[in-house]
Motif scaffolding. Structure first.
Motif, PDB file in Angstrom:
ATOM      1  N   PRO A 469      16.955 -38.739 -11.319  1.00  0.00           N
ATOM      2  CA  PRO A 469      15.561 -38.747 -10.872  1.00  0.00           C
ATOM      3  C   PRO A 469      15.484 -38.998  -9.364  1.00  0.00           C
ATOM      4  CG  PRO A 469      16.090 -40.843 -11.890  1.00  0.00           C
ATOM      5  CD  PRO A 469      17.293 -39.965 -12.088  1.00  0.00           C
ATOM      6  N   ARG A 470      14.416 -38.509  -8.763  1.00  0.00           N
ATOM      7  CA  ARG A 470      14.193 -38.762  -7.336  1.00  0.00           C
ATOM      8  C   ARG A 470      13.807 -40.221  -7.175  1.00  0.00           C
ATOM      9  NH1 ARG A 470      13.207 -35.433  -2.813  1.00  0.00           N
ATOM     10  NH2 ARG A 470      14.204 -33.862  -4.129  1.00  0.00           N
ATOM     11  N   SER A 471      14.543 -40.950  -6.376  1.00  0.00           N
ATOM     12  CA  SER A 471      14.264 -42.371  -6.147  1.00  0.00           C
ATOM     13  C   SER A 471      14.084 -42.623  -4.661  1.00  0.00           C
ATOM     14  CB  SER A 471      15.399 -43.249  -6.689  1.00  0.00           C
ATOM     15  OG  SER A 471      16.642 -42.891  -6.134  1.00  0.00           O
ATOM     16  N   VAL A 472      13.115 -43.495  -4.338  1.00  0.00           N
ATOM     17  CA  VAL A 472      12.786 -43.803  -2.940  1.00  0.00           C
ATOM     18  C   VAL A 472      12.489 -45.300  -2.832  1.00  0.00           C
ATOM     19  CG1 VAL A 472      11.875 -41.509  -2.428  1.00  0.00           C
ATOM     20  CG2 VAL A 472      10.360 -43.283  -3.342  1.00  0.00           C
ATOM     21  N   ALA A 490       9.254 -32.455  -7.473  1.00  0.00           N
ATOM     22  CA  ALA A 490       9.376 -33.356  -8.615  1.00  0.00           C
ATOM     23  C   ALA A 490       7.973 -33.750  -9.046  1.00  0.00           C
ATOM     24  CB  ALA A 490      10.188 -34.604  -8.245  1.00  0.00           C
ATOM     25  N   THR A 491       7.839 -34.231 -10.246  1.00  0.00           N
ATOM     26  CA  THR A 491       6.538 -34.700 -10.727  1.00  0.00           C
ATOM     27  C   THR A 491       6.384 -36.195 -10.538  1.00  0.00           C
ATOM     28  OG1 THR A 491       7.405 -34.943 -12.967  1.00  0.00           O
ATOM     29  CG2 THR A 491       6.337 -32.842 -12.410  1.00  0.00           C
ATOM     30  N   HIS A 492       7.490 -36.944 -10.652  1.00  0.00           N
ATOM     31  CA  HIS A 492       7.472 -38.391 -10.502  1.00  0.00           C
ATOM     32  C   HIS A 492       8.659 -38.838  -9.672  1.00  0.00           C
ATOM     33  CE1 HIS A 492       5.020 -37.811 -14.151  1.00  0.00           C
ATOM     34  NE2 HIS A 492       4.403 -38.939 -13.802  1.00  0.00           N
ATOM     35  N   ALA A 493       8.494 -39.947  -9.014  1.00  0.00           N
ATOM     36  CA  ALA A 493       9.577 -40.546  -8.245  1.00  0.00           C
ATOM     37  C   ALA A 493       9.701 -42.019  -8.636  1.00  0.00           C
ATOM     38  CB  ALA A 493       9.327 -40.418  -6.746  1.00  0.00           C
TER      39      ALA A 493
END
Length: 593
Positions: A469-472, A490-493
């Protein structure tokens, strides 16, 4: 030497290819599965004969009875034997349990649990353990039957055979059911009873795909048992009288009483078990005193001993005063509760048949006092036997077919079916368990039937999640986020705190539409305290999605809150629906497993 080694290697490779081809053929052929069921039935019939014979030999040796006499119908047994044999037998069982625990420390998995939770995977070691325990328990006179051992042996062999041929999950579950059908059918000399026992208790449904293997196994096992002249638990009755319509209201009332009484018996076993565990903590002393109590009850009547086959036959063919019938019924119920609660291994299958038959006979006697000459006691004994058995065991059609195969009378079977339906409905609505699932409930297992729910536990968040998953950082500004994660990427981060732990989720479109005063992503974070663990199954995950009203949830490793992946509700529902459709197709026999 090298030439010999190469030759051996080629030979082993050729054998491996042939074995793989054979497995592939069996996996794709319905006829081959039926052939495996026939083999399973033959072995189940042989095992049922062997176990029944072993228990009978123990009865003869320990109680000094003749080979033609059933223990529960013996009239002359020395008092010292009645007291000492069950008590010392309890100590012997304790010693056997200790030896078996070193060999097999894990508790055995029975066929119902195996089909519900493990896709039909059973161990032959478990079959040997349960078989030895039930033979010894029944052999020393404890008021338990051998049915648990029969079913374990038949199911265990079937499972091993199916695993050898690498059967699909659905076919393996059916083959395990076929093994238990053969074992029970051979034990009672009743193929239809065995088949429907498997359908109702071990497979959990009636399906075309299961029909042919189960019936083939049950019929084969019965033929093998007959060839060996086993007659282990074959129920014998006299010819019944005519069945008029006026008997149906009485049968319905018997069914109602049997349902209520069965609930009392099952709760009584649990209550007695809890009281004995608290009052007598040492297991060896509990078994010894339990055996002593059974022996004391046997001094009142030997109906307390063993499964009760001989006593059931006498109940059908003899005239008995109502007070004596009530006494025998109470003695048998008390002996069964004490035997199971103190730790003897076995089932209540046959004991419930005997208690129900005595109850039906008592009911007929009481009706005769009010409205002489009253109904045929034999007919109501058969009704009570089947209704009480169905209420305790949870197999209404199996009990109906047992009455049919016992009497050969369709009229009696119709009467029994009405009573069985009432008894089953009472237990289902007021209690919700049969004896097997009640025992699972007491152990903390959420198993209500043999329906395959194990795949739900296999369908976990850890298997379904997206692993990248995209993580920030949670402290990132929306402007920086918009440059790093454009719309559509992406839809969620996933937000991470300064220590790299989970800090919530953000919706990518929502961040792109955030007002200028939003300083950091943490201000937009959602589901900070809602997350999934890798072992969370599909059903639990769906409940969490519904409670949180979220479209996605992070999967973390536990207290450390390290992010492992992301699971969306849409993906979960799609995979769950695909698995349900697959299981339904398996049950219907219209698609691959």
């Amino acid at each position: 030497m090298r030439a010999i080694a190469r030759h051996r290697f080629r030979l082993l490779r050729h054998q491996a290819r042939r074995a793989a081809a054979l497995r592939a053929m069996v996996r794709t052929s319905e006829v081959a599965v039926v052939a495996l069921a026939v083999l399973t039935g033959a072995v189940a019939g042989l095992l049922a004969w062997g176990m029944g014979t072993a228990a009978r030999v123990l009865h003869i040796l320990l109680y000094g009875i003749g080979p033609e006499i059933r223990l529960s119908a013996a009239f002359f047994v020395a008092d010292w034997r009645l007291l000492l044999v069950p008590a010392l037998g309890g100590l012997a069982l304790y010693g056997l349990n200790n030896l078996l625990r070193r060999w097999r420390p894990k508790p055995p998995v029975d066929p119902i649990e195996a089909n519900a939770m493990h896709g039909g995977r059973l161990s032959l070691t478990d079959a040997a353990v349960v078989g030895a325990q039930t033979i010894l328990s029944n052999g020393v006179g404890a008021s338990v039957g051998l049915e648990a051992g029969y079913a374990q042996a038949g199911g265990g062999f079937a499972s091993r055979l199916g695993l050898f041929f690498a059967l699909r999950r659905g076919d393996l579950r059916v083959l395990v059911g076929a093994g238990t059908a053969g074992a029970i059918g051979a034990a009672f000399d009743a193929p239809l009873t065995g088949a429907f026992y498997a359908f109702e208790l071990v497979i959990g449904s009636y399906g075309v795909a299961a029909l042919f293997p189960v019936v083939a196994s049950a019929v084969t096992a019965v033929l093998v048992a007959r060839a060996l002249e086993a007659g282990t638990y074959a129920v014998e009755t006299l010819a019944t009288g005519p069945v008029g319509n006026e008997l149906y209201p009485l049968a319905l009332l018997v069914g109602l009483l049997c349902g209520l009484s069965a609930i009392l018996l099952m709760r009584g076993v649990a209550l007695t078990e809890g009281l004995l565990a608290r009052a007598i903590p040492p297991a060896w002393l509990r078994l010894m005193l339990g055996g002593l109590c059974v022996g004391g009850l046997a001094m009142v009547s030997t109906v307390a001993l063993s499964a009760g086959h001989g006593a059931l036959h006498l109940a059908f063919v003899t005239e008995t005063p109502a007070r004596l019938v009530l006494l025998l019924m109470l003695v048998k119920a008390a002996a069964s509760m004490i035997s199971v609660a103190s730790g003897f291994r076995g089932g209540l299958f046959f004991a419930s048949l005997l208690i129900g038959a005595l109850g039906g006979k008592l009911f007929a006697g009481l009706v005769a006092l009010v409205l002489p000459p009253g109904p045929d006691p034999l007919v109501l004994s058969l009704v009570g036997m089947s209704a009480f058995g169905a209420a305790v065991i949870g197999a209404p059609l199996a009990m109906t077919f047992l009455a049919l195969e016992t009497t050969g009378s369709l009229a009696v079977a119709g009467l029994v079916l009405a009573a069985v339906a009432v008894a089953g409905l009472i237990v289902r609505r007021l209690f919700g368990y049969n004896f097997a699932t009640w025992r699972f409930h007491l152990r903390g297992e959420a198993i209500r039937s043999a329906h395959d729910v194990g795949w739900i536990n296999d369908l976990t968040a850890g298997r379904l999640m997206r692993r990248d998953p995209r993580s920030v950082p949670a402290g990132m500004t929306p402007a920086a986020f918009r440059q790093a994660v454009p719309l559509g990427a992406a839809t969620h981060a996933v937000l991470l705190d300064e220590q790299g732990r989970y800090a919530g989720l953000v919706s990518v479109p929502e961040v792109h539409a955030a007002p200028p005063e939003t300083a950091t992503l943490a201000m937009l974070a959602r589901q900070r305290d809602r997350m999934l663990l890798p072992g969370t199954n599909a059903r639990e995950a769906m409940a969490m999605f519904e409670a949180s009203e979220a479209e996605a949830l992070a999967v973390v490793d536990g207290p450390n809150r390290r992010v492992l992946g992301l699971l969306t509700e849409a993906h979960l529902l799609r995979r769950y629906g695909e698995e349900i459709d697959r299981r339904r197709r398996e049950e219907a026999g219209i698609g691959p497993g």
